[in-house]
Design an enzyme around this catalytic site. Structure first.
Site, PDB file in Angstrom:
ATOM      1  N   CYS A 101       0.820  -1.222   0.000  1.00  0.00           N
ATOM      2  CA  CYS A 101       0.000   0.000   0.000  1.00  0.00           C
ATOM      3  C   CYS A 101       0.856   1.277   0.000  1.00  0.00           C
ATOM      4  O   CYS A 101       0.543   2.243  -0.707  1.00  0.00           O
ATOM      5  CB  CYS A 101      -0.945  -0.006   1.199  1.00  0.00           C
ATOM      6  SG  CYS A 101      -0.272  -0.755   2.685  1.00  0.00           S
ATOM      7  N   GLN A 149       1.662   5.132   8.919  1.00  0.00           N
ATOM      8  CA  GLN A 149       0.715   4.159   8.379  1.00  0.00           C
ATOM      9  C   GLN A 149      -0.375   3.774   9.385  1.00  0.00           C
ATOM     10  O   GLN A 149      -0.104   3.518  10.566  1.00  0.00           O
ATOM     11  CB  GLN A 149       1.472   2.900   7.927  1.00  0.00           C
ATOM     12  CG  GLN A 149       2.464   3.187   6.806  1.00  0.00           C
ATOM     13  CD  GLN A 149       3.195   1.962   6.299  1.00  0.00           C
ATOM     14  OE1 GLN A 149       4.392   2.035   6.061  1.00  0.00           O
ATOM     15  NE2 GLN A 149       2.516   0.850   6.111  1.00  0.00           N
ATOM     16  N   GLY A 156      -3.691  -1.155   7.981  1.00  0.00           N
ATOM     17  CA  GLY A 156      -2.690  -1.736   7.094  1.00  0.00           C
ATOM     18  C   GLY A 156      -2.265  -3.122   7.549  1.00  0.00           C
ATOM     19  O   GLY A 156      -1.707  -3.893   6.766  1.00  0.00           O
ATOM     20  N   HIS A 199      -2.763   6.139   4.877  1.00  0.00           N
ATOM     21  CA  HIS A 199      -1.322   6.227   5.105  1.00  0.00           C
ATOM     22  C   HIS A 199      -0.831   7.604   4.620  1.00  0.00           C
ATOM     23  O   HIS A 199      -1.297   8.103   3.585  1.00  0.00           O
ATOM     24  CB  HIS A 199      -0.567   5.166   4.294  1.00  0.00           C
ATOM     25  CG  HIS A 199      -0.768   3.747   4.751  1.00  0.00           C
ATOM     26  ND1 HIS A 199      -1.444   3.394   5.899  1.00  0.00           N
ATOM     27  CD2 HIS A 199      -0.337   2.580   4.198  1.00  0.00           C
ATOM     28  CE1 HIS A 199      -1.431   2.071   6.027  1.00  0.00           C
ATOM     29  NE2 HIS A 199      -0.775   1.554   5.008  1.00  0.00           N
ATOM     30  N   ASN A 241      -5.275   3.419   2.323  1.00  0.00           N
ATOM     31  CA  ASN A 241      -4.504   2.182   2.133  1.00  0.00           C
ATOM     32  C   ASN A 241      -5.367   0.994   1.738  1.00  0.00           C
ATOM     33  O   ASN A 241      -4.899   0.058   1.096  1.00  0.00           O
ATOM     34  CB  ASN A 241      -3.729   1.836   3.404  1.00  0.00           C
ATOM     35  CG  ASN A 241      -4.598   1.798   4.637  1.00  0.00           C
ATOM     36  OD1 ASN A 241      -5.140   2.837   5.038  1.00  0.00           O
ATOM     37  ND2 ASN A 241      -4.746   0.649   5.254  1.00  0.00           N
TER      38      ASN A 241
HETATM   39  N1  LIG Z   1      -4.754  -3.823   4.863  1.00  0.00           N
HETATM   40  C1  LIG Z   1      -4.085  -3.114   3.943  1.00  0.00           C
HETATM   41  O1  LIG Z   1      -3.982  -1.866   4.009  1.00  0.00           O
HETATM   42  C2  LIG Z   1      -3.434  -3.823   2.789  1.00  0.00           C
HETATM   43  C3  LIG Z   1      -2.899  -3.068   1.743  1.00  0.00           C
HETATM   44  C4  LIG Z   1      -2.270  -3.714   0.683  1.00  0.00           C
HETATM   45  C5  LIG Z   1      -2.186  -5.084   0.681  1.00  0.00           C
HETATM   46  N2  LIG Z   1      -2.720  -5.790   1.728  1.00  0.00           N
HETATM   47  C6  LIG Z   1      -2.644  -7.250   1.686  1.00  0.00           C
HETATM   48  O2  LIG Z   1      -3.972  -7.698   1.381  1.00  0.00           O
HETATM   49  C7  LIG Z   1      -4.220  -8.936   2.027  1.00  0.00           C
HETATM   50  C8  LIG Z   1      -5.502  -8.834   2.851  1.00  0.00           C
HETATM   51  O3  LIG Z   1      -5.385  -7.811   3.798  1.00  0.00           O
HETATM   52  P1  LIG Z   1      -6.464  -7.604   4.974  1.00  0.00           P
HETATM   53  O4  LIG Z   1      -5.999  -6.389   5.680  1.00  0.00           O
HETATM   54  O5  LIG Z   1      -7.848  -7.646   4.431  1.00  0.00           O
HETATM   55  O6  LIG Z   1      -6.168  -8.916   5.865  1.00  0.00           O
HETATM   56  P2  LIG Z   1      -7.002  -9.656   7.022  1.00  0.00           P
HETATM   57  O7  LIG Z   1      -7.890  -8.702   7.736  1.00  0.00           O
HETATM   58  O8  LIG Z   1      -6.020 -10.410   7.821  1.00  0.00           O
HETATM   59  O9  LIG Z   1      -7.931 -10.692   6.224  1.00  0.00           O
HETATM   60  C9  LIG Z   1      -7.368 -11.812   5.584  1.00  0.00           C
HETATM   61  C10 LIG Z   1      -8.467 -12.662   4.978  1.00  0.00           C
HETATM   62  O10 LIG Z   1      -7.823 -13.681   4.213  1.00  0.00           O
HETATM   63  C11 LIG Z   1      -8.367 -14.951   4.533  1.00  0.00           C
HETATM   64  N3  LIG Z   1      -7.305 -15.952   4.405  1.00  0.00           N
HETATM   65  C12 LIG Z   1      -6.129 -15.994   5.041  1.00  0.00           C
HETATM   66  N4  LIG Z   1      -5.418 -17.088   4.645  1.00  0.00           N
HETATM   67  C13 LIG Z   1      -6.177 -17.715   3.723  1.00  0.00           C
HETATM   68  C14 LIG Z   1      -6.016 -18.900   2.941  1.00  0.00           C
HETATM   69  N5  LIG Z   1      -4.922 -19.640   3.009  1.00  0.00           N
HETATM   70  N6  LIG Z   1      -7.002 -19.253   2.100  1.00  0.00           N
HETATM   71  C15 LIG Z   1      -8.111 -18.497   1.996  1.00  0.00           C
HETATM   72  N7  LIG Z   1      -8.344 -17.382   2.715  1.00  0.00           N
HETATM   73  C16 LIG Z   1      -7.379 -16.998   3.573  1.00  0.00           C
HETATM   74  C17 LIG Z   1      -8.872 -14.807   5.964  1.00  0.00           C
HETATM   75  O11 LIG Z   1      -9.880 -15.772   6.136  1.00  0.00           O
HETATM   76  P3  LIG Z   1     -10.751 -15.923   7.498  1.00  0.00           P
HETATM   77  O12 LIG Z   1     -11.615 -14.710   7.545  1.00  0.00           O
HETATM   78  O13 LIG Z   1     -11.541 -17.167   7.249  1.00  0.00           O
HETATM   79  O14 LIG Z   1      -9.760 -16.014   8.599  1.00  0.00           O
HETATM   80  C18 LIG Z   1      -9.369 -13.347   5.972  1.00  0.00           C
HETATM   81  O15 LIG Z   1     -10.699 -13.283   5.513  1.00  0.00           O
HETATM   82  C19 LIG Z   1      -2.949  -9.244   2.833  1.00  0.00           C
HETATM   83  O16 LIG Z   1      -2.130 -10.079   2.063  1.00  0.00           O
HETATM   84  C20 LIG Z   1      -2.306  -7.895   3.018  1.00  0.00           C
HETATM   85  O17 LIG Z   1      -0.923  -7.953   3.226  1.00  0.00           O
HETATM   86  C21 LIG Z   1      -3.350  -5.203   2.756  1.00  0.00           C
END
Ligand SMILES: NC(=O)c1ccc[n+]([C@@H]2O[C@H](COP(=O)([O-])OP(=O)(O)OC[C@H]3O[C@@H](n4cnc5c(N)ncnc54)[C@H](OP(=O)(O)O)[C@@H]3O)[C@@H](O)[C@H]2O)c1
Length: 344
Positions: A128, A155, A159, A243, A322
């Site tokens: 992000c 940030q 994030g 961010h 972000n």
């Molecule tokens: N947050 C940000 O600002 C941001 C920005 C850029 C990129 N990202 C990237 O985007 C991704 C998601 O971010 P988030 O903030 O939404 O994360 P999060 O709140 O941790 O949510 C992750 C989701 O992924 C699911 N999951 C995890 N492992 C899995 C697997 N092996 N198979 C299928 N589903 C799986 C989880 O399922 P359950 O609900 O069933 O546990 C949950 O619904 C991450 O890789 C993060 O690094 C995030």
């Protein structure tokens, strides 16, 4: 023409992906196939959706799958990315697992959509903090050549995912109730309420963090300039969404504040950028601005000023949501770019 769409992960990024797809009227054939680690119903983008337990069979027939799961060996990209492409789906992946791998385009549509070809169907969306920085600095690079970047980030807790947003909220409530702030050390090393934590992701042997090195390495890949010198400090701040970044540039050629502002205000030269920079009226962008409806998909830039301490130096400040431009919006724009190029 409409497309069969999958979404893996229903945290804040998965929520925003469905929201942005709906807002952009992305042509979806039927209900999107939404997957996570276990089956249940969830409210996503104000809709009740059936979340399916991720399984190979669910990728059959999908045209494009947006990945918003976690990283690592047990994460969604590693476990299911190849399964999805083998089933014939394009993958647009928010995770960091493959961003630096050869054969995986790392794409910010405003900067390098042309790196996508039919041969590489697992496309990565950058970190992000990287996305907003390259949108802000690419136009200046084209105009005056960037030699060196010094960036410090501020940030938001979101994030680090849903759990970190909830942890911050819990701490705020404890503080407001006059209670002792207890914190979950598996999420933040110290309480985040009324403090800033200069560690995002793990420390590396170099003493930088992984987050800082993502900004360095990903920026060079996206801007296709391995010689650009970049150093980063990434800081978590007590903000829920948005961010901010302080960016110091050392340019090859002189660029005045006015010239830089003219470039950044020109939507053809600086797509995705909105300038808010009027010191006389005390106007500059903040994290609270980037979540407003009118700015929610923009990279807001302000505080542009010349830095006389180095040759051809320039300082700027940039802010973006972000969860949207830093993740969901970028991936939906990649999908729209695929449609525009006839690849999807
Ligand atoms: N947050 C940000 O600002 C941001 C920005 C850029 C990129 N990202 C990237 O985007 C991704 C998601 O971010 P988030 O903030 O939404 O994360 P999060 O709140 O941790 O949510 C992750 C989701 O992924 C699911 N999951 C995890 N492992 C899995 C697997 N092996 N198979 C299928 N589903 C799986 C989880 O399922 P359950 O609900 O069933 O546990 C949950 O619904 C991450 O890789 C993060 O690094 C995030």
């Amino acid at each position: 023409m409409a497309f069969r769409v999958g979404i893996v992960g229903v945290g804040p990024v998965g929520d925003r992906i469905l929201r942005v797809l709906r807002e952009h009227d992305f042509p979806i054939d039927g209900a999107p196939v939404v997957m996570a680690t276990r089956e249940r119903k969830e409210i996503l983008a104000d809709e009740e959706v059936l979340v399916r337990k991720v399984d190979e069979s669910l990728f059959e027939g999908l045209d494009i799958t947006f990945f918003a799961g976690r990283e690592g060996a047990k994460g969604a990209g590693v476990q299911w990315g190849e399964v999805a492409t083998a089933a014939g789906s394009w993958v647009v992946d928010n995770g960091s697992d493959f961003r630096m791998s050869e054969g995986y385009p790392l794409v910010v549509p405003e900067v390098n959509m042309d790196t996508v070809t039919d041969e590489n169907r697992h496309i990565c969306s950058p970190n992000c903090s990287t996305i907003q920085m390259v949108i802000a600095i690419s136009p200046l690079h084209r105009a005056a050549g960037i030699k060196r970047v010094v960036v410090s980030t501020y940030q938001a807790t979101s994030g680090w995912g849903q759990a970190a947003m909830e942890e911050f909220e819990t701490q705020v409530k404890q503080y407001a109730a006059g209670e002792e702030v207890k914190w979950n050390a598996s999420i933040f090393d110290k309480p985040i309420v009324f403090d800033c934590l200069p560690r995002i992701d793990s420390f590396l042997p170099s003493h930088y963090t992984k987050e800082e090195m993502k900004m360095v390495d990903e920026t060079k890949k996206i801007m296709d300039d391995p010689r650009m010198e970049i150093t980063a400090t990434a800081v978590r701040v007590p903000v829920v969404v948005g961010h901010a970044e302080s960016i110091n540039l050392e340019l090859e050629r002189p660029l005045s504040r006015d010239e830089a502002l003219d470039i950044l205000r020109d939507s053809e030269q600086a797509p995705g950028v909105t300038v808010i920079d009027d010191p006389e009226s005390l106007r500059y962008p903040t994290q609270a601005d980037c979540v407003k409806d009118e700015h929610k998909d923009a990279v807001l830039v302000g505080r542009v000023r010349e830095d006389d301490t180095v040759e051809h130096g320039l300082n700027l400040w940039c802010v973006s949501d972000n969860l949207r431009k830093g993740a969901a919006t970028n991936t939906v724009q990649i999908a729209e770019g695929l449609v525009a190029r006839g690849l999807l």
